[in-house]
Design a protein around this motif. Structure first.
Motif, PDB file in Angstrom:
ATOM      1  N   ALA A  62     -46.462  56.133  41.678  1.00 21.82           N
ATOM      2  CA  ALA A  62     -47.254  56.080  40.446  1.00 21.82           C
ATOM      3  C   ALA A  62     -47.545  57.482  39.923  1.00 21.82           C
ATOM      4  N   ASN A  63     -47.875  58.388  40.821  1.00 22.58           N
ATOM      5  CA  ASN A  63     -48.141  59.765  40.412  1.00 22.58           C
ATOM      6  C   ASN A  63     -46.887  60.430  39.859  1.00 22.58           C
ATOM      7  N   ALA A  64     -45.746  60.158  40.498  1.00 25.61           N
ATOM      8  CA  ALA A  64     -44.480  60.709  40.020  1.00 25.61           C
ATOM      9  C   ALA A  64     -44.103  60.137  38.656  1.00 25.61           C
ATOM     10  N   ALA A  65     -44.338  58.830  38.458  1.00 27.28           N
ATOM     11  CA  ALA A  65     -44.041  58.202  37.165  1.00 27.28           C
ATOM     12  C   ALA A  65     -44.937  58.775  36.070  1.00 27.28           C
ATOM     13  N   PHE A  66     -46.193  59.028  36.420  1.00 28.82           N
ATOM     14  CA  PHE A  66     -47.123  59.623  35.457  1.00 28.82           C
ATOM     15  C   PHE A  66     -46.658  61.007  35.044  1.00 28.82           C
ATOM     16  N   ASN A  97     -53.886  73.560  27.652  1.00 29.73           N
ATOM     17  CA  ASN A  97     -53.659  72.265  27.035  1.00 29.73           C
ATOM     18  C   ASN A  97     -53.738  71.175  28.106  1.00 29.73           C
ATOM     19  N   TRP A  98     -54.333  70.059  27.768  1.00 34.41           N
ATOM     20  CA  TRP A  98     -54.586  69.017  28.778  1.00 34.41           C
ATOM     21  C   TRP A  98     -53.315  68.531  29.452  1.00 34.41           C
ATOM     22  N   VAL A  99     -52.191  68.556  28.732  1.00 35.02           N
ATOM     23  CA  VAL A  99     -50.936  68.108  29.334  1.00 35.02           C
ATOM     24  C   VAL A  99     -50.487  69.093  30.410  1.00 35.02           C
ATOM     25  N   ASN A 100     -50.568  70.386  30.120  1.00 39.24           N
ATOM     26  CA  ASN A 100     -50.190  71.395  31.113  1.00 39.24           C
ATOM     27  C   ASN A 100     -51.076  71.306  32.356  1.00 39.24           C
ATOM     28  N   VAL A 101     -52.365  71.104  32.143  1.00 40.51           N
ATOM     29  CA  VAL A 101     -53.291  71.013  33.273  1.00 40.51           C
ATOM     30  C   VAL A 101     -52.996  69.775  34.115  1.00 40.51           C
ATOM     31  N   LEU A 102     -52.767  68.636  33.450  1.00 39.65           N
ATOM     32  CA  LEU A 102     -52.499  67.406  34.189  1.00 39.65           C
ATOM     33  C   LEU A 102     -51.176  67.475  34.946  1.00 39.65           C
ATOM     34  N   VAL A 107     -48.552  67.674  40.404  1.00 43.83           N
ATOM     35  CA  VAL A 107     -47.688  68.338  41.390  1.00 43.83           C
ATOM     36  C   VAL A 107     -48.463  68.647  42.668  1.00 43.83           C
ATOM     37  N   VAL A 108     -49.628  69.259  42.531  1.00 45.49           N
ATOM     38  CA  VAL A 108     -50.386  69.647  43.727  1.00 45.49           C
ATOM     39  C   VAL A 108     -50.934  68.420  44.457  1.00 45.49           C
ATOM     40  N   VAL A 109     -51.330  67.387  43.725  1.00 52.78           N
ATOM     41  CA  VAL A 109     -51.816  66.165  44.370  1.00 52.78           C
ATOM     42  C   VAL A 109     -50.690  65.503  45.156  1.00 52.78           C
ATOM     43  N   GLN A 110     -49.509  65.436  44.566  1.00 54.66           N
ATOM     44  CA  GLN A 110     -48.359  64.833  45.252  1.00 54.66           C
ATOM     45  C   GLN A 110     -48.042  65.592  46.541  1.00 54.66           C
ATOM     46  N   THR A 111     -48.058  66.903  46.450  1.00 56.40           N
ATOM     47  CA  THR A 111     -47.771  67.729  47.622  1.00 56.40           C
ATOM     48  C   THR A 111     -48.817  67.532  48.708  1.00 56.40           C
ATOM     49  N   MET A 112     -50.079  67.440  48.323  1.00 59.25           N
ATOM     50  CA  MET A 112     -51.141  67.292  49.306  1.00 59.25           C
ATOM     51  C   MET A 112     -51.120  65.918  49.971  1.00 59.25           C
ATOM     52  N   ILE A 113     -50.744  64.884  49.238  1.00 65.21           N
ATOM     53  CA  ILE A 113     -50.603  63.563  49.851  1.00 65.21           C
ATOM     54  C   ILE A 113     -49.470  63.583  50.874  1.00 65.21           C
ATOM     55  N   ILE A 259     -42.017  67.031  42.832  1.00 66.05           N
ATOM     56  CA  ILE A 259     -42.913  65.879  42.790  1.00 66.05           C
ATOM     57  C   ILE A 259     -42.169  64.585  43.111  1.00 66.05           C
ATOM     58  N   GLN A 260     -40.891  64.522  42.778  1.00 71.73           N
ATOM     59  CA  GLN A 260     -40.089  63.347  43.131  1.00 71.73           C
ATOM     60  C   GLN A 260     -39.604  63.422  44.577  1.00 71.73           C
ATOM     61  N   ILE A 261     -39.250  64.613  45.033  1.00 68.09           N
ATOM     62  CA  ILE A 261     -38.719  64.777  46.388  1.00 68.09           C
ATOM     63  C   ILE A 261     -39.764  64.429  47.439  1.00 68.09           C
ATOM     64  N   VAL A 262     -41.031  64.732  47.173  1.00 65.35           N
ATOM     65  CA  VAL A 262     -42.095  64.386  48.125  1.00 65.35           C
ATOM     66  C   VAL A 262     -42.101  62.882  48.388  1.00 65.35           C
ATOM     67  N   GLY A 263     -42.052  62.090  47.325  1.00 62.23           N
ATOM     68  CA  GLY A 263     -42.042  60.635  47.481  1.00 62.23           C
ATOM     69  C   GLY A 263     -40.766  60.131  48.120  1.00 62.23           C
ATOM     70  N   ILE A 264     -39.632  60.721  47.756  1.00 64.50           N
ATOM     71  CA  ILE A 264     -38.349  60.309  48.335  1.00 64.50           C
ATOM     72  C   ILE A 264     -38.335  60.566  49.840  1.00 64.50           C
ATOM     73  N   ALA A 265     -38.797  61.753  50.247  1.00 70.47           N
ATOM     74  CA  ALA A 265     -38.813  62.104  51.673  1.00 70.47           C
ATOM     75  C   ALA A 265     -39.720  61.149  52.453  1.00 70.47           C
TER      76      ALA A 265
END
Length: 332
Positions: A62-66, A97-102, A107-113, A259-265
């Motif tokens: 879900a995070n990667a899709a977002f 800009n909110w898009v850049n921040v999000l 990325v960092v949330v995905q890595t930390m999970i 961000i995609q590789i974290v989920g794939i791994a």
């Protein structure tokens, strides 16, 4: 000196690469959920499903899709709808800009999970010992602190700079350095534990209930799975770290890929564990038994509760007793 890779090209390339990997992520998620929620012959009952692993796998997806959606929206706004001065580059360099921040946050949330799940596996393998994973936990908390630092700087900078700007270098460099060190240490601990048991097996006797004639032991296959997924993840993190440190716009491509590789791994470890177990089981359970100690489970993927005939267990029997003692233990 100007970056030879303009920000506009970097954003388009990043979206293209991430979209391809998102497709791979989607396929791996399907196989992962199949392994967690079904056997070869039927769907599991609700009580048999490892729901925490299902939730983590879906959360990563879900995070990667977002993040893909944010990338598409950002490119549409920059190239199609924005008509102000500076063109598309002006939209991409508006760091607060909110898009850049999000996008940075995803990325960092995905890595930390991903890092947290790696620590969890190590914790389980070492009999839930917090002492063994204490260094990894400290590093993870350091990543959490630098994550807050990075996001705060981006949200309050209000300047036309890139994510690799000098103002963000200390925080960003700290984050990627910490996550790389965490991965190396924790993966090393995992492999050392499994290798130690495997070495004992070779020294004494190995007995595999599922297939005693396998040339490659179950522990060796588990080690191979961890190494392959770990290398995939580590290369992505190291590449991101390098592009960030040198200030290249290629960091937009590497972070989109990461961000995609974290989920794939993460999914690949569960899928490989299912294959090692020999059927569509979401858990690989390996136990080392000696005549002097109780059974010590080395659960690479923490299995859900199942009935006896639904569970495939691979027992590595290590004993220094006589052959007769071993036969008695095997018969019992």
């Amino acid at each position: 000196m100007a970056d030879p890779f303009p920000i506009t090209e970097a954003q388009l390339t990043g979206l293209f690469v991430e979209s391809i990997l998102f497709g791979v992520h989607m396929v791996s998620l399907g196989y992962c959920l199949q392994a967690l929620m079904s056997t070869k012959t039927r769907w599991r009952r609700s009580s048999e499903i490892n729901w925490p692993m299902v939730a983590i796998s879906c959360a990563l997806f879900a995070n990667a899709a977002f993040d893909v959606s944010l990338g598409f929206y950002h490119n549409m706004k920059a190239f199609v709808f924005y008509t102000g001065p500076g063109g598309a580059a002006a939209k991409f360099t508006d760091i607060s800009n909110w898009v850049n921040v999000l996008k940075s946050l995803t990325v960092v949330v995905q890595t930390m999970i991903g890092d947290a799940m790696l620590i969890y596996r190590c914790w389980v393998v070492y009999h839930q010992s917090f002492l063994v994973v204490s260094c990894s936990i400290v590093l993870w908390l350091g990543c959490l602190a630098t994550t807050i630092w990075v996001i705060y700087l981006e949200a309050t900078l209000h300047s036309r700079v890139l994510v690799s700007a000098s103002q963000l270098q200390p925080a960003g460099t700290s984050f990627w350095a910490l996550t790389i060190v965490l991965n190396i240490i924790t993966t090393g601990l995992l492999l050392w534990r499994i290798h130690s048991v495997e070495s004992s097996n070779r020294k004494y006797r190995i007995h595999s209930i599922t297939d005693p004639d396998r040339r490659r032991s179950t522990l060796q296959r588990v080690m191979l799975s961890i190494i392959e997924s770990g290398i995939l993840y580590s290369i992505a993190s190291l590449t991101t770290f390098i592009t960030f440190v040198i200030g290249s716009n290629a960091v937009y491509v590497t972070t989109d890929a990461e961000i995609q590789i974290v989920g794939i791994a993460f999914n690949l470890i569960i899928i490989r564990a299912s294959n090692i177990a020999g059927f569509g089981d979401g858990s690989t359970m390996v136990s080392a038994q000696t005549s002097a100690t109780q059974s010590a489970p080395l659960q690479i993927i923490h299995g859900s509760q199942m009935t006896r005939d639904q569970k495939t267990e691979v027992h590595v029997l290590v004993t220094q007793d006589s052959k007769q003692d071993y036969e008695n233990m095997k018969d019992s």
